[in-house]
Write an enzyme that holds these catalytic residues in place. Structure first.
Site, short mmCIF file in Angstrom:
data_model
loop_
_atom_site.label_atom_id
_atom_site.label_comp_id
_atom_site.label_asym_id
_atom_site.label_seq_id
_atom_site.Cartn_x
_atom_site.Cartn_y
_atom_site.Cartn_z
N THR A 1 -9.69 -114.89 6.43
CA THR A 1 -10.81 -114.05 6.88
C THR A 1 -11.17 -112.96 5.87
OG1 THR A 1 -9.25 -112.60 7.99
CG2 THR A 1 -10.22 -114.36 9.32
N LYS B 1 4.64 -118.45 2.38
CA LYS B 1 5.22 -119.78 2.65
C LYS B 1 4.58 -120.85 1.79
CE LYS B 1 3.98 -119.42 6.94
NZ LYS B 1 3.53 -118.02 6.94
N GLY B 2 3.26 -120.71 1.58
CA GLY B 2 2.52 -121.74 0.84
C GLY B 2 3.11 -121.95 -0.54
N LYS B 3 3.40 -120.86 -1.21
CA LYS B 3 3.94 -120.97 -2.57
C LYS B 3 5.35 -121.59 -2.54
CE LYS B 3 5.58 -118.34 -6.42
NZ LYS B 3 5.95 -117.05 -6.95
N GLY C 1 -3.89 -119.75 6.09
CA GLY C 1 -4.50 -119.83 4.76
C GLY C 1 -3.43 -119.66 3.72
N HIS C 2 -3.15 -120.73 2.99
CA HIS C 2 -2.15 -120.67 1.92
C HIS C 2 -2.87 -120.62 0.59
CE1 HIS C 2 1.05 -122.94 4.50
NE2 HIS C 2 1.00 -121.65 4.75
N ASP D 1 1.67 -114.67 6.52
CA ASP D 1 1.28 -114.33 5.14
C ASP D 1 2.48 -113.94 4.28
OD1 ASP D 1 -1.42 -114.56 5.99
OD2 ASP D 1 -1.29 -112.53 6.79
N GLN E 1 1.59 -119.15 10.12
CA GLN E 1 1.75 -117.82 10.71
C GLN E 1 3.23 -117.39 10.61
OE1 GLN E 1 -0.22 -120.11 12.99
NE2 GLN E 1 -1.84 -119.53 11.60
P1 IMP Z 1 -5.61 -116.68 16.18
O1 IMP Z 1 -4.44 -117.44 15.65
O2 IMP Z 1 -6.86 -116.87 15.37
O3 IMP Z 1 -5.83 -116.88 17.64
O4 IMP Z 1 -5.26 -115.10 16.02
C1 IMP Z 1 -4.24 -114.47 16.79
C2 IMP Z 1 -3.49 -113.43 15.94
O5 IMP Z 1 -2.75 -114.10 14.92
C3 IMP Z 1 -4.40 -112.43 15.20
O6 IMP Z 1 -3.74 -111.18 15.15
C4 IMP Z 1 -4.50 -113.01 13.80
O7 IMP Z 1 -4.77 -112.03 12.83
C5 IMP Z 1 -3.10 -113.59 13.64
N1 IMP Z 1 -3.07 -114.69 12.68
C6 IMP Z 1 -3.49 -115.96 12.86
N2 IMP Z 1 -3.29 -116.70 11.76
C7 IMP Z 1 -2.71 -115.88 10.86
C8 IMP Z 1 -2.21 -116.09 9.53
O8 IMP Z 1 -2.25 -117.18 8.96
N3 IMP Z 1 -1.66 -114.99 8.94
C9 IMP Z 1 -1.56 -113.80 9.56
N4 IMP Z 1 -2.00 -113.57 10.80
C10 IMP Z 1 -2.56 -114.60 11.44
#
Ligand code: IMP
Length: 427
Positions: free
Chosen positions: A303, A21-23, A45-46, A18, A226
């Site tokens: 989420t 990166k998207g921007k 999610g960007h 978060d 991520q």
């Molecule tokens: P998973 O990738 O859904 O298996 O989640 C594993 C961990 O990575 C959790 O702590 C999530 O909150 C974190 N996570 C997964 N995708 C993102 C993202 O795009 N941004 C921030 N945290 C992420």
């Protein structure tokens, strides 16, 4: 960013995701011919703001918002076909032309309903705080050699056996968790049958496409999802995602050689955030956490969960500079700190009376770590209109200078707002 010596550039998150990166990718993509996502899936999610319209992209690279840029989803991604087509349909509805410029690696593995079911029913995944998008279970099936790839859809006669094999494994896991839910094989086959023509129309050997484009002189942006501290090898294991988020993953996940990569840009926030459980050594107390969360609108794009917030952690980012080989940094959301009276940077951790400036692999050491801070006076004025480094107030420049010297990487970009034009360093 791109020139005759730098044609293939990786963009990675250098904290816990978060970072914005998207921007950055959206803005840099204007000068790229190709943008390729190399790992992760619909857990990302960007959010990209264009004028008054906001686009939230989960799987499609944000380069898609630029006409003429080709976008690809690499073999390292675990692809959720249902949400991919929802995303495509929404883009088309908002006037974005996707036709003929989006490709999906035929080697990418599919995220199926069984993966989301296992993710949702597993208490271990709940403890990690996963996004529930089936990412971990899909990568488990990939590594366990029972995954289904996009190219398998070319052989419909073999699909039933593949789906049944995956379902058998998932059902056994569900039974072990004490769940009464089971995989619906006929529904999964029906979904795959329905999506097959649309997905196969996008399927390509993405590694070969990128290789050829590079040979022809094209500029290529490889987009990570991520952040480095969520990398399955280098992150705060087991509080990580299940893919290689760091620049090494860009090579295997896009299907190009490591030697084809010319530069790596690390994106960091001017402070630190993380979603889900796991260590965050510089986490704010509740009051400041709430204030910064509100100022920075720190809620997950996928989420909607509130993000945990903390001071800029120089130990984390220096580590990210090393493991990614970062050639430069983009510091985002500097404006979020505009109203604070003073700001801090963590320069090391005290563990059992000893000061460490390397990020430990052992979470027990991290649990006992007390951050050591350097304090800076706040700038207490808006940075939103700054377009050159010289436009920034002197205390903000001092803050950024200290980050550069502490983490051993030059700052190439600073972003001071959500709009595309609110970036310093694009000249
Ligand atoms: P998973 O990738 O859904 O298996 O989640 C594993 C961990 O990575 C959790 O702590 C999530 O909150 C974190 N996570 C997964 N995708 C993102 C993202 O795009 N941004 C921030 N945290 C992420």
């Amino acid at each position: 960013m791109f020139d005759s010596k730098r044609r293939v550039v990786v963009v990675v998150g250098a904290q816990w995701g978060d970072e914005g990166k998207g921007k950055l990718v959206d803005v840099l993509a204007e000068r790229a011919d190709w943008v390729v996502r190399y790992q992760g899936g619909a857990n990302a999610g960007h959010t990209v703001h264009i004028g008054d319209v906001s686009f939230v992209l989960h799987q499609i690279p944000s380069g898609i918002l630029h006409p003429g840029v080709r976008c690809a989803i690499g073999n390292g991604v675990v692809l959720d076909p249902e949400t991919l087509f929802t995303e495509i349909d929404e883009l088309v509805r908002d006037g974005v032309d996707v036709e003929g410029r989006l490709y999906v690696s035929d080697r990418a593995h599919l995220v199926l309903p069984c993966h989301k079911l296992v993710d949702a029913e597993s208490s271990a995944n709940k403890a990690i705080g996963t996004t529930g998008r089936g990412i971990g279970p899909a990568y488990e099936d990939k590594v366990g050699r029972r995954g289904i790839r996009v190219l398998d859809l070319r052989h419909p006669e073999k699909l039933r056996a593949l789906v049944e094999r995956g379902a058998e494994h998932a059902d056994a896991q569900l039974a072990r968790f004490g769940s009464t839910k089971r995989v619906d094989v006929p529904a999964t086959l029906e979904t795959l049958d329905r999506l097959r023509p649309r997905l196969l129309a996008l399927a390509e050997d993405v590694g070969r496409c990128v290789h050829r484009a590079r040979e022809a002189g094209a500029s290529v942006l490889l987009e990570g999802a991520q952040g480095s501290l969520l990398d399955v090898d280098h992150g705060t294991y087991p509080f990580v995602t299940s893919s290689s988020t760091t620049s090494g993953g860009a090579s295997t996940g896009a299907g190009i050689a490591p030697t084809a990569i010319d530069a790596v840009l690390g994106v960091v926030k001017a402070y630190t955030t993380r979603v889900g459980a796991g260590p965050l050594p510089t986490e704010f107390d509740e009051e400041l956490g709430e204030r910064v969360r509100r100022l920075g609108n720190e809620y997950g794009a996928t989420t909607g969960r509130p993000r945990r917030c903390g001071w800029f952690d120089g130990v984390v980012v220096r580590y990210a500079v090393r493991i990614n080989g970062l050639s430069g940094l983009a510091v985002t959301k500097l404006d979020v700190l505009d109203t604070l009276d003073r700001v801090a940077i963590c320069t090391g951790y005290a563990v059992d009376g000893e000061v460490h400036d390397e990020f430990p692999g052992d979470l027990d050491a991290l649990d006992r770590a007390t951050p050591r801070y350097e304090w800076f006076e706040g700038w207490r004025q808006s940075t939103a209109d700054a377009r050159r480094i010289e436009d920034l107030p002197a205390p903000a420049r001092r803050y950024l200078d200290r980050i550069e010297s502490l983490v051993n990487a030059p700052i190439d970009f600073v972003s001071v707002g959500t709009r595309r034009d609110q970036i310093i360093g694009l000249a």
